[in-house]
Design an enzyme around this catalytic site. Structure first.
Site, PDB file in Angstrom:
ATOM      1  N   SER A 258       0.130   1.011 -24.225  1.00 28.81           N
ATOM      2  CA  SER A 258      -0.288   1.468 -22.905  1.00 28.81           C
ATOM      3  C   SER A 258      -0.181   2.981 -22.829  1.00 28.81           C
ATOM      4  CB  SER A 258       0.600   0.851 -21.826  1.00 28.81           C
ATOM      5  OG  SER A 258       1.873   1.464 -21.892  1.00 28.81           O
ATOM      6  N   LYS A 259      -0.698   3.522 -21.746  1.00 26.29           N
ATOM      7  CA  LYS A 259      -0.668   4.969 -21.567  1.00 26.29           C
ATOM      8  C   LYS A 259       0.780   5.465 -21.545  1.00 26.29           C
ATOM      9  CE  LYS A 259      -2.425   8.567 -18.732  1.00 26.29           C
ATOM     10  NZ  LYS A 259      -2.874   8.986 -17.441  1.00 26.29           N
ATOM     11  N   ARG A 260       1.637   4.649 -20.975  1.00 25.67           N
ATOM     12  CA  ARG A 260       3.046   5.044 -20.893  1.00 25.67           C
ATOM     13  C   ARG A 260       3.674   5.214 -22.294  1.00 25.67           C
ATOM     14  NH1 ARG A 260       5.856   1.028 -17.772  1.00 25.67           N
ATOM     15  NH2 ARG A 260       3.997   0.956 -16.494  1.00 25.67           N
ATOM     16  N   ASP A 277      -4.748  15.119 -19.004  1.00 27.45           N
ATOM     17  CA  ASP A 277      -4.251  14.519 -20.254  1.00 27.45           C
ATOM     18  C   ASP A 277      -4.963  15.081 -21.480  1.00 27.45           C
ATOM     19  OD1 ASP A 277      -2.382  12.747 -19.124  1.00 27.45           O
ATOM     20  OD2 ASP A 277      -4.021  11.429 -18.498  1.00 27.45           O
TER      21      ASP A 277
END
Ligand code: GLU
Length: 496
Positions: A258-260, A277
């Site tokens: 995930s992005k996290r 980003d």
């Protein structure tokens, strides 16, 4: 038959590297079979649209060298390739299903369905809109005598697929036959109250009309496979082949990347920058390195080789190499692969890919950039390492590795050694520096290693870095002398 294969992202945000990998496998599969690669933008979920993400997707694919044969911007025989421009086609097709009694209008309000859901929940059950409940709900199958055309003019409605009881068997080329009992399916909505088709409906209609032969997509779509089979069957259409790719997993722990995870592990999640980003490109990945790494994420080339460019991958790609289980994202490995690609560049190629990173060097050393690049190239994992690696070409070292200096001082009179080096450079220049310093070492009985270490610290500030004799040739005699004097002063000033 010539393969026609599509990548069909929804523009609900920028393309994630997982999406880029799906596009890549679609592309490799198609091109390894001389087929046609299609980009179709699935933008029928109007609430989740993210402005400009369709443009981002096209840009990211083009950076990666994944160039479609047919797409929204290129057009093609089966266009339009943007689903929101195909609404009249879906309207026409849904009429066919309604006329054939395979789909029906449903008028139930959200409130009513919500009430039914919570009633069931209270009893620990799940409400399903399906063959067991549809006759007691508000739809065109349960209406008695009322005219449907009149009703659809006055009330809002959805159109649902009429799923009959029974079993559905679907096939995935990677996983074999997948059996489903229709009782787990509900009468899925095909057309929403806003008149737009759902993803499932538009996707199947377009796969058919665009003559798609093989669908390659992420594993998260596997549960939709039976429904997709049923829609094909409702129309009496032949199904394409399906391949569901393994998930990309978190570097540590369980679950989907995930992005996290990117934020935690210090790596990007998008190929190109998006808003604030940074993307892989901006971080210093070559698209060839990125593609090479992504190809190995869930696919095995069948040998120990790990370096491939896009053409190699097209030649080698075979679905036999695809793995079923998820593949862990490994940023260190991605950087290592990128390094292998950077190692094969010359300065011009590097500049084409990262023009903004070479501006200062070009200004200061217009005729020596190629040599300087070759000197530091093996030290680059990311193009972003370049500025750091050439910093000492642009400015004198700002600070020195004091620990290394202290160590040298404990065994030598470093000031004397520096003076001796200066004398050698003064007299002979920097051209045969290594030989001359070796002679100095012999004549004056000074440890050669200490001489070289002091030269290195004076020129770059620390003990690591590229070939120091080459550095001094590139920065030339006068700057070499200036930096030797700087180090001498630094040592004098820090003596007490
Ligand atoms: N629009 C879907 C997505 O965003 C496509 C799934 C498919 O390839 O069928 O992933």
């Amino acid at each position: 038959m010539k393969e026609r294969v599509r990548f069909a992202p929804s523009p609900t945000g920028p393309l994630h590297i997982g999406g880029l990998r799906t596009a890549l496998f679609n592309y490799l599969y198609t091109k390894s079979r001389n087929g046609t690669f299609i980009l179709r933008i699935e933008d029928t979920d109007r609430n989740r649209l993210v402005k400009n993400s369709d443009k981002y997707i096209e840009k990211a694919l083009s950076w990666a060298g994944i160039i479609p044969d047919e797409s929204p911007s290129l057009g093609g025989e089966y266009g339009p390739y943007m689903q929101s421009e195909r609404i009249s086609i879906y309207n026409e097709k849904i009429e066919l299903l309604i006329a054939a009694d395979k789909a029906y209008y449903a008028f139930d309000t959200d409130e009513e369905l919500g009430r039914l859901r919570s009633e069931k929940e209270k009893k620990g059950l799940v409400f399903k809109y399906d063959y067991s409940t549809r006759c007691s709900l508000d739809n065109s199958l349960s209406m008695n005598g009322e005219d449907i055309d009149t009703r659809i003019k006055k009330d809002s409605f959805v159109i649902r697929l009429k799923v009959n009881s029974g079993k559905t068997i679907s096939e995935d080329l990677l996983r074999g036959l997948v059996h489903f009992d229709n009782s787990v399916l509900d009468d899925k909505i095909l057309v929403k109250t806003d008149g737009f088709p759902t993803y499932h409906f538009a996707n199947i209609v377009d796969d058919h009309l665009m003559k798609i032969t093989t669908v390659i997509r992420g594993e998260e779509w596997l549960p939709s496979l039976p429904l997709h089979g049923l829609i094909h069957e409702a129309f009496g259409w032949e199904k394409p082949n399906y391949i569901h790719l393994p998930l990309i997993l978190k570097p540590y722990g369980k679950g989907k990347l995930s992005k996290r995870d990117g934020a935690k592990g210090g790596f990007p999640i998008f190929p190109l920058s998006w808003e604030k980003d940074e993307g892989f490109k901006e971080m210093g990945f070559l698209s060839s390195g990125m593609i090479n790494y992504l190809a190995l994420l869930g696919w095995n080339p069948g040998s120990d080789d790990e370096f491939f460019n896009l053409d190699d991958l097209i030649k080698l790609f075979n679905i036999k190499g695809l793995q079923k289980g998820g593949a862990k994202f490994d940023f260190e490995k991605a950087k290592w692969i990128n390094q292998q690609h950077l190692l094969r560049l010359d300065f011009n190629e590097f500049e084409i890919n990262f023009p903004e990173r070479v501006i200062d060097l070009k200004n200061k050393y217009p005729s020596k950039c190629a040599e300087i690049f070759l000197l530091v190239r093996e030290r680059l994992k990311l193009a972003g390492d370049f500025e750091k690696e050439i910093e000492f070409f642009l400015k004198d070292p700002a600070d020195y590795d004091q620990k290394a200096i202290n160590k040298l001082r404990s065994k030598n009179d470093v000031e004397v050694i520096i003076k001796e080096i200066e004398a050698v450079v003064e007299k002979n220049g920097v051209d045969r520096l290594k030989e001359n310093l070796s002679t100095l070492s012999g004549n004056k009985n000074i440890n050669f290693g200490s001489i070289m270490q002091l030269l290195r610290i004076s020129l770059v500030g620390k003990l690591s870095g590229p070939d120091i004799v080459k550095v001094s040739v590139l920065i030339e005699k006068s700057l070499t002398l200036k930096r030797l004097a700087n180090l001498k002063n630094h040592i004098k000033n820090n003596l007490s």
